[in-house]
Design a protein around this motif. Structure first.
Motif, short mmCIF file in Angstrom:
data_model
loop_
_atom_site.label_atom_id
_atom_site.label_comp_id
_atom_site.label_asym_id
_atom_site.label_seq_id
_atom_site.Cartn_x
_atom_site.Cartn_y
_atom_site.Cartn_z
N ILE A 173 17.21 -20.65 -2.47
CA ILE A 173 17.48 -19.56 -3.40
C ILE A 173 16.82 -18.29 -2.87
CG2 ILE A 173 17.14 -18.72 -5.76
CD1 ILE A 173 17.06 -21.69 -6.63
N THR A 174 17.56 -17.19 -2.91
CA THR A 174 17.08 -15.94 -2.36
C THR A 174 15.85 -15.43 -3.10
OG1 THR A 174 19.39 -15.41 -1.99
CG2 THR A 174 17.83 -13.64 -1.64
N GLY A 180 13.60 -12.93 -4.93
CA GLY A 180 13.91 -11.77 -5.75
C GLY A 180 13.44 -10.48 -5.11
N PHE A 225 18.00 -11.06 -13.16
CA PHE A 225 18.82 -11.84 -12.25
C PHE A 225 19.60 -12.86 -13.07
CE2 PHE A 225 15.16 -10.53 -9.63
CZ PHE A 225 15.84 -9.80 -8.66
N HIS A 277 22.29 -14.93 -12.04
CA HIS A 277 22.61 -16.15 -11.32
C HIS A 277 21.88 -16.15 -9.99
CE1 HIS A 277 25.85 -16.81 -14.19
NE2 HIS A 277 26.26 -15.58 -13.96
N PRO A 278 21.46 -17.32 -9.52
CA PRO A 278 20.80 -17.35 -8.21
C PRO A 278 21.81 -17.16 -7.07
CG PRO A 278 21.01 -19.56 -9.09
CD PRO A 278 21.49 -18.62 -10.16
N THR A 279 21.35 -16.56 -6.00
CA THR A 279 22.15 -16.49 -4.78
C THR A 279 21.49 -17.41 -3.77
OG1 THR A 279 20.89 -14.55 -4.06
CG2 THR A 279 22.97 -14.13 -5.19
N ARG A 280 22.30 -18.02 -2.95
CA ARG A 280 21.80 -19.04 -2.04
C ARG A 280 22.12 -18.69 -0.59
NH1 ARG A 280 20.09 -23.11 -5.16
NH2 ARG A 280 20.95 -23.28 -7.24
#
Length: 141
Positions: free
Chosen positions: A78-79, A81, A116, A118-121
């Motif tokens: 997960i990126t 923040g 945030f 949704h998580p970005t991956r």
């Protein structure tokens, strides 16, 4: 034998040159490499004094595309923040610098709020957009 090999080589090179010329004619040149046109939009010139100058927000818009790589993410993929905030601040700087106030000395004083959703991956593509919506005496929004 050598003359025949030279003739075949010359024919092969001529066919290759014709194919590359045709391919170049079919391709559009990249925007950043066109002769005489800038890579970025020029800064808007603000006049001090008299009255307010109307600047369309679209004239200050900046867009960035980032591919999320493993160094941008934690062990779960997960990126971070903070990395996303860094990219947001970079896009905001480009948008603010297009207004052309105060030269290169710009800084981010505050952000109202960040959520945030949704998580970005790793492997995702992140699009970051920014634009100046209001210009005040010594600040921008």
């Amino acid at each position: 034998i050598h003359a025949e090999a030279q003739r075949r080589r010359a024919a092969r090179l001529a066919a290759k040159a014709a194919a590359s010329e045709q391919e170049l004619r079919m391709r559009l040149p990249p925007v950043t490499h066109r002769e005489g046109s800038p890579t970025l939009a020029p800064a808007l010139q603000m006049t001090r004094g008299g009255g307010a100058v109307a600047v369309a927000p679209g004239a200050t818009s900046a867009h960035m595309t980032h591919l999320i790589m493993p160094q941008h993410a934690n062990s779960l993929g997960i990126t971070f923040g903070g990395q996303i905030l860094r990219w947001m601040e970079s896009a905001a700087f480009v948008a603010a610098s297009r207004v052309g106030r105060g030269g290169r000395h710009l800084l981010t004083a505050s952000m109202d709020s960040i959520a945030f959703r949704h998580p970005t991956r790793v492997g995702d593509i992140l699009y970051v957009s920014a634009q100046v919506t209001s210009i005040f005496g010594s600040s921008m929004e």
